[in-house]
Motif scaffolding. Structure first.
Motif, PDB file in Angstrom:
ATOM      1  N   UNK A  17       4.030  13.364 -14.809  1.00  0.00           N
ATOM      2  CA  UNK A  17       3.273  12.573 -15.789  1.00  0.00           C
ATOM      3  C   UNK A  17       4.060  12.245 -17.066  1.00  0.00           C
ATOM      4  N   UNK A  18       4.847  13.195 -17.591  1.00  0.00           N
ATOM      5  CA  UNK A  18       5.582  12.936 -18.825  1.00  0.00           C
ATOM      6  C   UNK A  18       6.695  11.909 -18.614  1.00  0.00           C
ATOM      7  N   UNK A  19       7.391  12.019 -17.516  1.00  0.00           N
ATOM      8  CA  UNK A  19       8.433  11.036 -17.199  1.00  0.00           C
ATOM      9  C   UNK A  19       7.818   9.657 -17.028  1.00  0.00           C
ATOM     10  N   UNK A  20       6.676   9.595 -16.359  1.00  0.00           N
ATOM     11  CA  UNK A  20       5.989   8.317 -16.158  1.00  0.00           C
ATOM     12  C   UNK A  20       5.573   7.711 -17.484  1.00  0.00           C
ATOM     13  N   UNK A  21       5.100   8.546 -18.394  1.00  0.00           N
ATOM     14  CA  UNK A  21       4.711   8.068 -19.716  1.00  0.00           C
ATOM     15  C   UNK A  21       5.926   7.536 -20.470  1.00  0.00           C
ATOM     16  N   UNK A  22       7.040   8.223 -20.365  1.00  0.00           N
ATOM     17  CA  UNK A  22       8.277   7.776 -21.015  1.00  0.00           C
ATOM     18  C   UNK A  22       8.766   6.449 -20.455  1.00  0.00           C
ATOM     19  N   UNK A  23       8.719   6.313 -19.139  1.00  0.00           N
ATOM     20  CA  UNK A  23       9.124   5.055 -18.499  1.00  0.00           C
ATOM     21  C   UNK A  23       8.218   3.919 -18.958  1.00  0.00           C
ATOM     22  N   UNK A  24       6.926   4.198 -19.005  1.00  0.00           N
ATOM     23  CA  UNK A  24       5.960   3.179 -19.428  1.00  0.00           C
ATOM     24  C   UNK A  24       6.218   2.756 -20.866  1.00  0.00           C
ATOM     25  N   UNK A  25       6.482   3.700 -21.730  1.00  0.00           N
ATOM     26  CA  UNK A  25       6.752   3.380 -23.133  1.00  0.00           C
ATOM     27  C   UNK A  25       8.037   2.562 -23.264  1.00  0.00           C
ATOM     28  N   UNK A  26       9.068   2.934 -22.518  1.00  0.00           N
ATOM     29  CA  UNK A  26      10.336   2.212 -22.583  1.00  0.00           C
ATOM     30  C   UNK A  26      10.176   0.770 -22.086  1.00  0.00           C
ATOM     31  N   UNK A  27       9.474   0.610 -20.988  1.00  0.00           N
ATOM     32  CA  UNK A  27       9.248  -0.731 -20.453  1.00  0.00           C
ATOM     33  C   UNK A  27       8.418  -1.554 -21.438  1.00  0.00           C
ATOM     34  N   UNK A  28       7.406  -0.960 -22.018  1.00  0.00           N
ATOM     35  CA  UNK A  28       6.596  -1.649 -23.012  1.00  0.00           C
ATOM     36  C   UNK A  28       7.418  -2.074 -24.216  1.00  0.00           C
ATOM     37  N   UNK A  29       8.304  -1.202 -24.671  1.00  0.00           N
ATOM     38  CA  UNK A  29       9.169  -1.524 -25.801  1.00  0.00           C
ATOM     39  C   UNK A  29      10.083  -2.699 -25.475  1.00  0.00           C
ATOM     40  N   UNK A  30      10.729  -2.639 -24.312  1.00  0.00           N
ATOM     41  CA  UNK A  30      11.640  -3.719 -23.908  1.00  0.00           C
ATOM     42  C   UNK A  30      10.893  -5.032 -23.752  1.00  0.00           C
ATOM     43  N   UNK A  31       9.753  -5.017 -23.106  1.00  0.00           N
ATOM     44  CA  UNK A  31       8.962  -6.237 -22.944  1.00  0.00           C
ATOM     45  C   UNK A  31       8.510  -6.785 -24.294  1.00  0.00           C
ATOM     46  N   UNK A  32       8.106  -5.890 -25.176  1.00  0.00           N
ATOM     47  CA  UNK A  32       7.703  -6.313 -26.519  1.00  0.00           C
ATOM     48  C   UNK A  32       8.831  -7.001 -27.256  1.00  0.00           C
ATOM     49  N   UNK A  33      10.039  -6.453 -27.170  1.00  0.00           N
ATOM     50  CA  UNK A  33      11.200  -7.054 -27.819  1.00  0.00           C
ATOM     51  C   UNK A  33      11.534  -8.412 -27.199  1.00  0.00           C
ATOM     52  N   UNK A  34      11.483  -8.488 -25.887  1.00  0.00           N
ATOM     53  CA  UNK A  34      11.804  -9.747 -25.220  1.00  0.00           C
ATOM     54  C   UNK A  34      10.786 -10.841 -25.546  1.00  0.00           C
ATOM     55  N   UNK A  35       9.515 -10.474 -25.563  1.00  0.00           N
ATOM     56  CA  UNK A  35       8.485 -11.459 -25.806  1.00  0.00           C
ATOM     57  C   UNK A  35       8.370 -11.843 -27.271  1.00  0.00           C
ATOM     58  N   UNK A  76       0.826  -1.203   0.000  1.00  0.00           N
ATOM     59  CA  UNK A  76       0.000   0.000   0.000  1.00  0.00           C
ATOM     60  C   UNK A  76       0.865   1.260   0.000  1.00  0.00           C
ATOM     61  N   UNK A  77       1.951   1.242   0.764  1.00  0.00           N
ATOM     62  CA  UNK A  77       2.859   2.387   0.826  1.00  0.00           C
ATOM     63  C   UNK A  77       3.521   2.616  -0.533  1.00  0.00           C
ATOM     64  N   UNK A  78       3.965   1.534  -1.168  1.00  0.00           N
ATOM     65  CA  UNK A  78       4.618   1.658  -2.472  1.00  0.00           C
ATOM     66  C   UNK A  78       3.636   2.156  -3.536  1.00  0.00           C
ATOM     67  N   UNK A  79       2.415   1.666  -3.502  1.00  0.00           N
ATOM     68  CA  UNK A  79       1.410   2.124  -4.468  1.00  0.00           C
ATOM     69  C   UNK A  79       1.104   3.606  -4.263  1.00  0.00           C
ATOM     70  N   UNK A  80       1.034   4.039  -3.029  1.00  0.00           N
ATOM     71  CA  UNK A  80       0.789   5.453  -2.740  1.00  0.00           C
ATOM     72  C   UNK A  80       1.932   6.304  -3.293  1.00  0.00           C
ATOM     73  N   UNK A  81       3.171   5.858  -3.072  1.00  0.00           N
ATOM     74  CA  UNK A  81       4.329   6.587  -3.597  1.00  0.00           C
ATOM     75  C   UNK A  81       4.329   6.606  -5.119  1.00  0.00           C
ATOM     76  N   UNK A  82       3.983   5.486  -5.726  1.00  0.00           N
ATOM     77  CA  UNK A  82       3.957   5.393  -7.183  1.00  0.00           C
ATOM     78  C   UNK A  82       2.898   6.330  -7.762  1.00  0.00           C
ATOM     79  N   UNK A  83       1.723   6.332  -7.169  1.00  0.00           N
ATOM     80  CA  UNK A  83       0.659   7.232  -7.636  1.00  0.00           C
ATOM     81  C   UNK A  83       1.094   8.691  -7.517  1.00  0.00           C
TER      82      UNK A  83
END
Length: 76
Positions: free
Chosen positions: A55-73, A41-48
């Motif tokens: 928001x822009x950094x979070x979007x960039x991180x999400x896109x990068x993680x999605x790209x890496x996961x897509x390549x791996x899978x 719960x504490x980690x989720x609160x911090x993440x939110x």
């Protein structure tokens, strides 16, 4: 006391020890489970909060993680 009574008493003592140990293990696991829920719960609160504040950094991180996961899978 004959040998049957001794065996029965030993079996009861062993069962009691196992039951006691099992109960203690269940208590410890319950406590650890509660601690994990609290940490989650504490980690989720911090993440939110981070996503709300950056928001822009979070979007960039999400896109990068999605790209890496897509390549791996896609290699499988």
């Amino acid at each position: 006391m004959d040998i049957t009574d001794k065996a029965v008493n030993l079996a009861h003592e062993t069962f009691d020890k196992v039951a006691s140990t099992t109960n203690r293990a269940a208590e410890v696991l319950g406590e650890k489970g509660e601690q994990l829920i609290t940490v989650e719960q504490h980690m989720m609160k911090n993440c939110r909060g981070y996503v709300r504040d950056h928001p822009l950094t979070s979007l960039g991180i999400t896109a990068a993680v999605g790209f890496v996961l897509g390549r791996l899978l896609s290699r499988r």
